[in-house]
Design a protein around this motif. Structure first.
Motif, PDB file in Angstrom:
ATOM      1  N   TRP A 138       0.853  -1.200   0.000  1.00  0.00           N
ATOM      2  CA  TRP A 138       0.000   0.000   0.000  1.00  0.00           C
ATOM      3  C   TRP A 138       0.888   1.249   0.000  1.00  0.00           C
ATOM      4  O   TRP A 138       1.889   1.307   0.735  1.00  0.00           O
ATOM      5  CB  TRP A 138      -0.900  -0.024   1.237  1.00  0.00           C
ATOM      6  CG  TRP A 138      -1.558   1.295   1.535  1.00  0.00           C
ATOM      7  CD1 TRP A 138      -1.214   2.205   2.489  1.00  0.00           C
ATOM      8  CD2 TRP A 138      -2.684   1.847   0.847  1.00  0.00           C
ATOM      9  NE1 TRP A 138      -2.040   3.286   2.456  1.00  0.00           N
ATOM     10  CE2 TRP A 138      -2.961   3.106   1.442  1.00  0.00           C
ATOM     11  CE3 TRP A 138      -3.475   1.423  -0.216  1.00  0.00           C
ATOM     12  CZ2 TRP A 138      -4.005   3.922   1.010  1.00  0.00           C
ATOM     13  CZ3 TRP A 138      -4.513   2.248  -0.632  1.00  0.00           C
ATOM     14  CH2 TRP A 138      -4.762   3.480  -0.022  1.00  0.00           C
ATOM     15  N   VAL A 139       0.547   2.262  -0.822  1.00  0.00           N
ATOM     16  CA  VAL A 139       1.309   3.517  -0.863  1.00  0.00           C
ATOM     17  C   VAL A 139       0.366   4.655  -0.487  1.00  0.00           C
ATOM     18  O   VAL A 139      -0.696   4.803  -1.117  1.00  0.00           O
ATOM     19  CB  VAL A 139       1.875   3.781  -2.292  1.00  0.00           C
ATOM     20  CG1 VAL A 139       2.720   5.039  -2.309  1.00  0.00           C
ATOM     21  CG2 VAL A 139       2.663   2.585  -2.800  1.00  0.00           C
ATOM     22  N   PRO A 140       0.682   5.471   0.548  1.00  0.00           N
ATOM     23  CA  PRO A 140      -0.197   6.591   0.906  1.00  0.00           C
ATOM     24  C   PRO A 140      -0.343   7.558  -0.272  1.00  0.00           C
ATOM     25  O   PRO A 140       0.574   7.687  -1.077  1.00  0.00           O
ATOM     26  CB  PRO A 140       0.532   7.269   2.085  1.00  0.00           C
ATOM     27  CG  PRO A 140       1.545   6.295   2.535  1.00  0.00           C
ATOM     28  CD  PRO A 140       1.865   5.392   1.385  1.00  0.00           C
ATOM     29  N   VAL A 141      -1.479   8.247  -0.328  1.00  0.00           N
ATOM     30  CA  VAL A 141      -1.808   9.059  -1.508  1.00  0.00           C
ATOM     31  C   VAL A 141      -0.750  10.127  -1.811  1.00  0.00           C
ATOM     32  O   VAL A 141      -0.419  10.380  -2.972  1.00  0.00           O
ATOM     33  CB  VAL A 141      -3.232   9.654  -1.364  1.00  0.00           C
ATOM     34  CG1 VAL A 141      -3.328  10.712  -0.271  1.00  0.00           C
ATOM     35  CG2 VAL A 141      -3.704  10.234  -2.696  1.00  0.00           C
ATOM     36  N   ASN A 142      -0.139  10.731  -0.767  1.00  0.00           N
ATOM     37  CA  ASN A 142       0.841  11.806  -1.003  1.00  0.00           C
ATOM     38  C   ASN A 142       2.196  11.282  -1.478  1.00  0.00           C
ATOM     39  O   ASN A 142       3.088  12.036  -1.813  1.00  0.00           O
ATOM     40  CB  ASN A 142       1.006  12.673   0.260  1.00  0.00           C
ATOM     41  CG  ASN A 142       1.431  11.845   1.456  1.00  0.00           C
ATOM     42  OD1 ASN A 142       1.356  10.616   1.422  1.00  0.00           O
ATOM     43  ND2 ASN A 142       1.894  12.519   2.504  1.00  0.00           N
ATOM     44  N   LYS A 143       2.339   9.959  -1.489  1.00  0.00           N
ATOM     45  CA  LYS A 143       3.634   9.404  -1.950  1.00  0.00           C
ATOM     46  C   LYS A 143       3.506   8.686  -3.294  1.00  0.00           C
ATOM     47  O   LYS A 143       4.436   8.075  -3.769  1.00  0.00           O
ATOM     48  CB  LYS A 143       4.164   8.419  -0.900  1.00  0.00           C
ATOM     49  CG  LYS A 143       4.415   9.044   0.442  1.00  0.00           C
ATOM     50  CD  LYS A 143       5.577   8.388   1.160  1.00  0.00           C
ATOM     51  CE  LYS A 143       5.918   9.207   2.383  1.00  0.00           C
ATOM     52  NZ  LYS A 143       5.824   8.434   3.604  1.00  0.00           N
ATOM     53  N   ARG A 144       2.287   8.751  -3.901  1.00  0.00           N
ATOM     54  CA  ARG A 144       2.088   8.037  -5.171  1.00  0.00           C
ATOM     55  C   ARG A 144       2.600   8.854  -6.351  1.00  0.00           C
ATOM     56  O   ARG A 144       2.518  10.082  -6.322  1.00  0.00           O
ATOM     57  CB  ARG A 144       0.589   7.730  -5.389  1.00  0.00           C
ATOM     58  CG  ARG A 144       0.120   6.638  -4.468  1.00  0.00           C
ATOM     59  CD  ARG A 144      -1.375   6.421  -4.601  1.00  0.00           C
ATOM     60  NE  ARG A 144      -1.909   5.981  -3.318  1.00  0.00           N
ATOM     61  CZ  ARG A 144      -3.180   6.032  -2.964  1.00  0.00           C
ATOM     62  NH1 ARG A 144      -4.075   6.542  -3.791  1.00  0.00           N
ATOM     63  NH2 ARG A 144      -3.563   5.611  -1.783  1.00  0.00           N
ATOM     64  N   ALA A 145       3.130   8.190  -7.367  1.00  0.00           N
ATOM     65  CA  ALA A 145       3.657   8.884  -8.553  1.00  0.00           C
ATOM     66  C   ALA A 145       2.516   9.513  -9.324  1.00  0.00           C
ATOM     67  O   ALA A 145       1.402   9.009  -9.294  1.00  0.00           O
ATOM     68  CB  ALA A 145       4.383   7.893  -9.418  1.00  0.00           C
TER      69      ALA A 145
END
Ligand code: CMC
Length: 422
Positions: free
Chosen positions: A415-422
């Motif tokens: 899971w990747v938090p929204v502020n760290k997604r490309a």
């Protein structure tokens, strides 16, 4: 017959063989996954039997179609649609008393609840009648929730679907609904509800009645096609009859299935409006860079003439002659057929006219509007759907239908938090 053997990763698995009453052979793979961990994959179910059934037999290579053992040609020549309904649903031809009782029941249950009439007011007049038909059939379960009364619900469905279909047509042309009359037979009553207007008496044409009877019989069942498989799929969860059949109506609507009859007429009209150069459209149908298909041609099962199309081609000539209708699209259809039957593209792929190729021309000669064509198919297919639903419902060993898949998506990921997604 000996068991089949399948070798996977060097290990041999024995699989039982099932032989049908016409010597069709199937390999029963139902235990294969439990033994090997592997499933079988068959995109579009081209080679998968989903059930054993005693209702309809098709030999697509030989162009054979039989309902409960009776050749379609004999039924088309001799039977009434009501007899065929009984035959498909109950497995035998009705004797005189059984037929009279069945017919009487169909007549007694033709009205829809007056409250249901209000539903029609909510639909726009441009609504496709297939949308109305499926919604109204699902709604019948709200009025007849007693699922244990299967035989009565079957009668209700067969009779009321006809009234719903006729009312949906009246809605589309802005005319008042015409109620069924108890002294009319199944086909006559439908024509009466469709075409009668309060302003003048409506004389039911024997030619139209005969043509309708024939068309309904030819569409009455076709074993495990897309809509019937849908009915069985939905019904396998023990959903009620009305809900299951309503799903079948939606599946039938698609242009690759029952919706093709509307598409055929639209295609023929288009060719006519474009100057009638059918050869140009044959070339387009063969051109893989074009999305154009010759609608009404080809079939998953028939690799020979669709026997229903053969009957309908003859009937189209007869009905148009009897009604005194000259339809230029009939000549275009025949020309397309002649070219296709001699063209290597169609010959090599064994593409022949199917049931939808000529049916629309007959419906049009009968004054039935184009967007009602698939509704007509649905009315014809009702007894088949019902018979298939009932066969499954009566089989106490039937399981919920639940195919497997081969997953081809992403492997496990974090899971990747929204502020760290490309
Ligand atoms: N026009 C041109 N090419 C066609 C047609 C057609 N109508 N039908 C099939 N082909 C080609 C198809 O492109 C394929 O070519 P290739 O081998 O080069 O890739 C080959 O013939 C085999 O066809 P398919 O699409 O693999 O066959 P299918 O079994 O998956 O599809 C079908 C059957 C009925 C959906 C298809 O033939 C079709 O789309 N026909 C037109 C729609 C139609 O008339 N549907 C009514 C069917 S009968 C009523 C009913 O029961 O629903």
């Amino acid at each position: 017959m000996e068991n089949a053997k399948l070798i996977l990763n060097g290990k041999e698995y024995e699989l039982p063989v099932v032989v049908g009453s016409e010597d069709e052979v199937g390999v029963d793979i139902s235990t294969f996954r439990a033994k090997s961990g592997a499933i079988t994959l068959d995109d579009g179910y081209g080679n998968t039997g989903s059930c054993k059934s005693a209702i309809t037999f098709i030999d697509g290579e030989k162009g054979i179609l039989r309902y409960r053992g009776y050749p379609i040609e004999e039924l088309a020549e001799n039977a009434s649609f009501v007899e065929v309904c009984y035959l498909l649903i109950y497995g035998k031809l009705p004797n005189q008393a059984e037929l009279a009782a069945f017919d009487h029941q169909l007549t007694r249950h033709s009205l829809i609840h007056e409250d249901m009439k209000k539903f029609f007011e909510g639909f726009p007049s441009s609504a496709h009648p297939m949308a109305i038909l499926s919604a109204m059939i699902a709604s019948l379960s709200a009025y007849y929730p007693d699922e244990n009364n299967v035989d009565l619900n079957i009668i209700r469905l067969l009779s009321k679907a006809r009234t719903i279909a006729a009312f949906s047509y009246k809605k589309s042309v802005g005319q008042p609904f015409v109620y069924p009359l108890n002294d009319l037979g199944y086909c006559e009553n439908f024509l009466h509800m469709l075409f009668a207007v309060p302003a003048e008496p409506y004389k039911i044409s024997p030619t139209l009645t005969k043509a309708l009877n024939l068309l309904l019989i030819l569409h009455a069942d076709h074993e495990q096609n897309c809509s019937t498989s849908t009915v069985r799929m939905v019904g396998s969860s023990q959903a009620n009859l009305f809900a299951s059949i309503s799903a079948g109506v939606c599946a039938l609507w698609g242009p690759l299935h029952g919706g093709a009859n509307q598409e055929v007429i639209e295609m023929l009209e288009h060719i006519r409006a474009d100057g009638g150069d059918y050869k140009k459209y044959m070339e387009m149908a063969k051109d893989k860079s074009s999305s154009f298909k010759l609608m009404g041609f080809g079939h998953r099962v028939y690799k020979n003439f669709d026997p229903r199309a053969k009957i309908l081609k003859k009937a189209a000539d007869a009905v148009l002659a009897e009604l005194g209708v000259a339809d230029p699209t009939l000549a275009i259809a025949k020309n397309l057929e002649d070219v296709a039957l001699n063209d290597p593209y169609f010959v090599d792929r064994k593409l022949y006219p199917n049931v939808d190729f000529y049916s629309g021309i007959i419906y049009r000669a009968m004054n039935i509007p184009t967007d009602m064509f698939t509704v007509m198919f649905a009315l014809g297919r009702l007894p088949g759907w019902i018979a298939q639903w009932k066969e499954m419902h009566d089989d106490k060993s039937a399981r919920i239908n639940r195919p497997r898949q081969i997953y081809i998506g992403a492997p496990k990921r974090e899971w990747v938090p929204v502020n760290k997604r490309a």
